[in-house]
Scaffold this motif. Sequence first.
Motif: not given
Length: 149
Positions: A66-72
Amino acid sequence: MLKWLRRSEPKEVPAATLGPLQIVKPWARSSASEPDVGGGYMTVVNDGESDRLVSASCSAAGSVEIHAIRVKGPALEMRKQDAGLVIPPANQQILKPRGYHLLMRDLASPLLAGSKVPVTLVFEKAGSVTVDFAVEEPGAVGHVTLRSS
């Protein structure tokens, strides 16, 4: 005086129901740049108390995280969610590209568009259910930097 009645959109038919949880529109795709990696996406509707997606597994993958992505900027940071993913009470949790998702690692072969892949979802309170994820064409979502959590 006439009253206008608002017609609501038809409710999406869930792919699976597990107690108060409904799994809606489950789909998956291989990575365009790494065919041994895939993503799983869905909406989990919760008509009950808070629950948590604690794990997932798939026979086509060596592991599912299970993953989360953060746009940088132009890059994406991906983080494993070791504690799982909260499914809020009387609400929904959306797993989608560039957001929360299931990361399928070490695919035996790329996921084929038009096929289905069974994924077993394990929830803290509701238990487990196996759901067929419809496979769509691979697509690029940007450069991903793996980061330990």
